[in-house]
Design an enzyme around this catalytic site. Structure first.
Site, PDB file in Angstrom:
ATOM      1  N   ASP A  86       0.860  -1.188   0.000  1.00  0.00           N
ATOM      2  CA  ASP A  86       0.000   0.000   0.000  1.00  0.00           C
ATOM      3  C   ASP A  86       0.893   1.233   0.000  1.00  0.00           C
ATOM      4  OD1 ASP A  86      -2.343   1.756   0.367  1.00  0.00           O
ATOM      5  OD2 ASP A  86      -3.348  -0.107   0.933  1.00  0.00           O
ATOM      6  N   HIS A 146      -2.788   3.201  -4.863  1.00  0.00           N
ATOM      7  CA  HIS A 146      -2.324   2.818  -3.517  1.00  0.00           C
ATOM      8  C   HIS A 146      -0.886   2.299  -3.556  1.00  0.00           C
ATOM      9  CE1 HIS A 146      -5.693   3.086  -0.622  1.00  0.00           C
ATOM     10  NE2 HIS A 146      -6.459   2.989  -1.690  1.00  0.00           N
ATOM     11  N   ASP A 153      -8.551  -0.905  -5.974  1.00  0.00           N
ATOM     12  CA  ASP A 153      -9.480   0.020  -5.318  1.00  0.00           C
ATOM     13  C   ASP A 153      -8.987   1.455  -5.352  1.00  0.00           C
ATOM     14  OD1 ASP A 153      -7.412  -0.945  -3.540  1.00  0.00           O
ATOM     15  OD2 ASP A 153      -8.353   0.260  -1.981  1.00  0.00           O
ATOM     16  N   GLU A 154      -9.951   2.346  -5.212  1.00  0.00           N
ATOM     17  CA  GLU A 154      -9.733   3.775  -4.924  1.00  0.00           C
ATOM     18  C   GLU A 154      -8.627   4.402  -5.775  1.00  0.00           C
ATOM     19  OE1 GLU A 154     -11.032   4.137  -0.309  1.00  0.00           O
ATOM     20  OE2 GLU A 154      -8.991   3.446  -0.627  1.00  0.00           O
ATOM     21  N   TRP A 183     -16.507  -4.704  -1.294  1.00  0.00           N
ATOM     22  CA  TRP A 183     -16.268  -4.040   0.001  1.00  0.00           C
ATOM     23  C   TRP A 183     -17.118  -2.800   0.190  1.00  0.00           C
ATOM     24  CZ3 TRP A 183     -13.873   0.829   0.920  1.00  0.00           C
ATOM     25  CH2 TRP A 183     -13.352   1.481  -0.211  1.00  0.00           C
ATOM     26  N   TYR A 208     -15.883  -5.038   8.253  1.00  0.00           N
ATOM     27  CA  TYR A 208     -14.661  -4.278   8.524  1.00  0.00           C
ATOM     28  C   TYR A 208     -14.357  -4.302  10.014  1.00  0.00           C
ATOM     29  CZ  TYR A 208     -13.361  -2.906   3.904  1.00  0.00           C
ATOM     30  OH  TYR A 208     -12.879  -2.966   2.627  1.00  0.00           O
ATOM     31  N   TRP A 218      -7.879  -3.446   8.457  1.00  0.00           N
ATOM     32  CA  TRP A 218      -6.999  -2.359   8.010  1.00  0.00           C
ATOM     33  C   TRP A 218      -6.364  -1.758   9.247  1.00  0.00           C
ATOM     34  CZ3 TRP A 218      -6.418  -2.467   2.943  1.00  0.00           C
ATOM     35  CH2 TRP A 218      -7.450  -3.016   2.173  1.00  0.00           C
ATOM     36  N   GLU A 269      -4.633   1.333   9.874  1.00  0.00           N
ATOM     37  CA  GLU A 269      -4.272   2.740  10.059  1.00  0.00           C
ATOM     38  C   GLU A 269      -4.206   3.102  11.537  1.00  0.00           C
ATOM     39  OE1 GLU A 269      -6.573   1.666   7.940  1.00  0.00           O
ATOM     40  OE2 GLU A 269      -6.650   2.865   6.101  1.00  0.00           O
TER      41      GLU A 269
HETATM   42  C1  TNX Z   1     -10.803   1.439   2.338  1.00  0.00           C
HETATM   43  S1  TNX Z   1     -11.233  -1.478   1.512  1.00  0.00           S
HETATM   44  C2  TNX Z   1      -9.685   0.877   1.760  1.00  0.00           C
HETATM   45  C3  TNX Z   1      -8.449   0.757   2.559  1.00  0.00           C
HETATM   46  C4  TNX Z   1      -8.585   1.433   3.892  1.00  0.00           C
HETATM   47  C5  TNX Z   1      -9.936   1.083   4.499  1.00  0.00           C
HETATM   48  C6  TNX Z   1     -10.147   1.607   5.889  1.00  0.00           C
HETATM   49  C7  TNX Z   1     -10.345  -0.949   0.416  1.00  0.00           C
HETATM   50  C8  TNX Z   1     -10.304  -1.762  -0.759  1.00  0.00           C
HETATM   51  N1  TNX Z   1      -9.709   0.231   0.556  1.00  0.00           N
HETATM   52  O1  TNX Z   1      -7.357   1.264   1.814  1.00  0.00           O
HETATM   53  O2  TNX Z   1      -7.549   0.999   4.702  1.00  0.00           O
HETATM   54  O3  TNX Z   1     -10.945   1.597   3.660  1.00  0.00           O
HETATM   55  O4  TNX Z   1     -11.309   1.069   6.474  1.00  0.00           O
END
Ligand code: TNX
Length: 767
Positions: free
Chosen positions: A192, A267, A332-333, A399, A424, A474, A476
């Site tokens: 990440d 990421h 993701d993201e 997710w 989660y 996760w 953090e």
């Molecule tokens: C979303 S779940 C993310 C993670 C974060 C998490 C925190 C996902 C695919 N991406 O990068 O750590 O939320 O809850």
């Protein structure tokens, strides 16, 4: 005579110790039949098995070493003894690859399964019936017959080792805990923005640079400053390939497959720190220190072919280490802005005839999938990989709720369900008062237990694509082994039962009974765990147009006590039995009492206001976000005021103003109007700049009766509730219009700077 008495006494003791009611295996086996008597494991016990079967040898090793650990007994192997434990791999119908049969009589234990996996699970069931640590007690097992097999093939637990690095020992402990409860997939999130954790021989800088960041562990995740080029990067770590091989073997012995996650295309600030040429900007940076994404590169460049060469080389080494059928590639993201501004990415879009950057991500994933398939493996990714078109054989991990999973299953793709709620495990499980700081959200033990991975939206044909479910941890906000344990225990046990046991065997009260020996085991082993969710849920309902509240708790047989005068409830306070009618403004406080002790760290609290607009209809000029509808359209006139829990009671609106008109249904005399608003900096929620109050008798002509301007800074990070109000000379009104003006954009310096701000409002109080 004495001797006979002793024998009868021993019989009674042994008989009462074990009965159907106090067999406490989690997850609950498919069928357990109890018989009289016990089997005692002692020095006269031998284990019998086919020594030429290598697979079983591992299981035998696991069993004998576990018995030695809890008793000191060295079980004899394949010797003729008075009592024996017999391990057999043979063909057994209807129990699948992971099922087992376990038969315990006073002189024999027989463990039979189709494969080693089943043998391992039979051993786990036996171990749950024995003490967890070494005691002087004799190892006594009840006579019984068990037939058992799982409902789902994917029973997953995830661990993020990028946001915080966890040592191989902690990872093994995690795997061990998973194994005890028959979880079988360990999703290892190795890459990440904040750290690359797997040694790749061909690219040594991934770990020499990418695994280390500037240490801001003393600051909360979201408020860590970014690293500057010459800062000392000292925090981190990675797993060598030898350590990984050892962990993979350790997991395999426990029937756990490790699915490695190598994130892409986003990421990956850590990989870019090591090799800046992989990004669009190609600029030097250090791995992220926390959650601040401004001015850094987090994506691979999708227009650069050498990125794909790099990834194929990385994946080749990954596949050599991990025998898993599935390779997780993240997905993701991905913030697509850098791709929009990159010549190479734009060229790729043109050359490949892609419509936009979503399709560019889809191109990226499809190209990687092709490579993974060519190596006889399968690609799995987060649900964003649906956007712009799913790769032909991809498996989707859902997710962001279940929608992605449902969609993928309808497209006949395999799916693993891991919706934020309730999967989660970085979210709170109780409190939040008194709990270690978490990222947010609330997934209690019971919400996990109540989870059903097969959505009602799936028909019989599509259901079969749901492989199972998984909980994600996760990290953090999680930096120690103790905290890891606390977040997964006991929620993992609830998920294990969801995924293994029969759907119609679910029984919350019985699960709680069976939890107690696990709690004892955790205590003995020194594991940290949550003792339960002692929160009281205060639920307002309207019965015959009267506001009343019900109080509930997840704890079986708990007593709920409450007060209505603002004092803290104690064991002598009113005991809740029936819904409480609210006919005056008051504050209700409630707590759970177990064994004559108040358990809640802080009582649940809810303020009720009775006023002239209660139950009246509200109309909005701009619609309220579907995510923040609270109790429905009239939430602002239900007498229930919003607390700091964002997901309850508040109406939220993004970017737009909240312009609400209440119809009082008749003309009333009014002298004061107010509205409560919330500021929650971390959640992009800001107080309105000002609120205007107007009244009308005909709904056409309005008179302004006040304006209240915000005097609280938008940089206040503590959650803050502010009442905006106006008091004026008594006037007649049938319609009340309240306009709360949105800040529109997150302010300067905020992580969402320039992006749409949220406005949250609750009760409009009219007097
Ligand atoms: C979303 S779940 C993310 C993670 C974060 C998490 C925190 C996902 C695919 N991406 O990068 O750590 O939320 O809850």
């Amino acid at each position: 005579m004495k001797k006979l008495f002793f024998i009868i006494l021993m019989f009674l003791i042994s008989y009462t110790i074990f009965s159907q009611e106090n067999i406490a295996i989690i997850p609950k086996p498919v069928s357990v039949v109890m018989h009289d008597g016990n089997f005692v494991i002692d020095a006269k016990t031998s284990i019998l098995y086919n020594t030429s079967n290598k697979e079983i040898a591992n299981a035998i090793h696991f069993f004998t070493s576990s018995i030695k650990e809890i008793s000191g007994i060295d079980l004899k192997k394949n010797q003729h003894q008075e009592k024996s434990i017999n391990f057999q791999i043979k063909q057994i119908p209807n129990i699948g690859k992971e099922g087992y049969q376990l038969q315990i009589t006073p002189t024999n234990i027989t463990i039979a399964a189709n494969s080693n996996a089943g043998i391992v699970y039979a051993i786990q069931s036996i171990l749950q019936l024995l003490p967890g640590v070494r005691t002087n007690a004799i190892l006594k097992l009840p006579c019984l017959t068990i037939e058992d097999y799982p409902r789902f093939e994917w029973r997953g637990m995830h661990l993020d080792v990028s946001r915080h690095f966890f040592s191989p020992e902690i990872v093994k402990e995690y795997i061990n805990l998973m194994a005890r409860y028959k979880m079988n997939v360990f999703h290892w999130h190795l890459v990440d923005d904040q750290g690359w954790r797997i040694e790749i021989k061909k690219y040594p800088k991934l770990t020499s640079v990418g695994a280390w960041r500037v240490d801001y562990t003393n600051l909360v995740w979201g408020s860590r400053p970014q690293a500057k080029p010459n800062d000392d990067a000292t925090y981190g770590g990675y797993y060598t390939q030898d350590q990984i091989k050892e962990i993979v073997a350790y997991a395999a012995e426990r029937n756990i497959t490790i699915v490695p996650e190598i994130e892409m295309p986003g990421h990956v600030a850590s990989a870019i720190a090591a090799y800046p040429e992989l990004s669009c900007s190609q600029k030097f940076q250090l791995p992220l220190t926390g959650g601040n994404y401004t001015n850094i590169s987090s994506n691979y460049c999708a227009g650069n072919d050498s990125v794909f060469t790099f990834l194929q080389n990385v994946l080749t080494e990954v596949m050599q280490l991990f025998p898993s059928k599935y390779i997780h590639v993240g997905g993701d993201e991905v913030d697509k802005t850098p791709w929009k501004n990159c010549v190479k990415c734009q060229n790729r879009i043109k050359q490949e005839g892609l419509k936009n950057e979503e399709e560019l991500q889809s191109y990226f994933m499809k190209r990687i999938e092709k490579f993974i398939i060519s190596k006889n493996r399968k690609m799995i990714g987060w649900d964003e990989i649906l956007e712009g078109g799913l790769a032909p054989e991809a498996t989707v991990m859902s997710w962001r709720g279940e929608a992605g999973g449902i969609e993928a299953a309808k497209q006949k793709h395999n799916v693993v369900m891991t919706p934020g709620t309730p999967c989660y495990f970085d979210h709170y499980q109780t409190g939040p008062e008194g709990e270690p700081l978490a990222i947010g959200g609330m997934n209690t033990l019971k919400t996990v237990y109540d989870y059903e991975p097969i959505s009602k939206e799936l028909n019989d044909e599509n259901k079969k694509y749901v492989l199972g479910a998984q909980a994600n941890l996760w990290t953090e906000f999680i930096t120690t082994a103790e905290h890891v344990e606390y977040m997964v225990l006991p929620r993992m046990l609830a998920l294990a039962e969801v995924l293994w046991s029969k759907k119609d065997a679910k029984d919350w009260i019985d699960f709680n009974r069976r939890l107690q020996p696990s709690f004892k085991y955790f205590d003995e082993k020194g594991f940290h765990y949550s003792k339960g969710n002692f929160n009281v849920e205060i639920k307002p309902t309207s019965i015959n147009n009267k506001l009343s509240v019900t109080l509930t708790s997840e704890i079986p047989n708990a007593i709920i006590v409450y007060t209505t005068n603002g004092t803290e409830p104690n064991t002598l306070s009113n005991v809740y039995t029936n819904p409480i009618v609210i006919n005056a403004s008051l504050t209700l406080k409630a707590a759970v009492v177990v064994n004559n002790k108040v358990m809640s760290v802080k009582p649940a609290e809810q303020k009720f206001v009775i006023h002239k607009a209660i139950g009246k209809n509200v109309m909005y000029q701009y619609s309220i976000s579907k995510y923040y509808m609270a109790n429905g359209n009239n939430s602002l006139t239900d007498g229930v005021t919003g607390t700091f829990a964002v997901n309850k009671y508040w109406h939220g609106i993004n970017e737009k103003d909240l312009i609400a008109t209440i119809d009082l249904a008749e003309t009333k005399s009014v002298t004061n109007i107010s509205i409560n608003c919330l500021q929650k900096y971390a959640d992009w929620i800001f107080l309105p700049t000002s609120v205007q109050f107007e009244i009308s008798t005909d709904g056409i002509n309005y008179t302004t009766v006040g304006k209240d301007v915000n005097n609280i800074s938008t940089s206040i990070k503590e959650p803050t509730i502010k009442t905006f109000s106006t008091t004026f000379n008594q006037a007649n009104a049938r319609y009340i219009r309240v306009s709360a003006y949105n800040l529109k954009e997150c302010p300067k310096g905020h992580p969402g700077e320039g992006k749409p701000a949220w406005l949250f409002a609750d009760e409009i109080i009219v007097n």
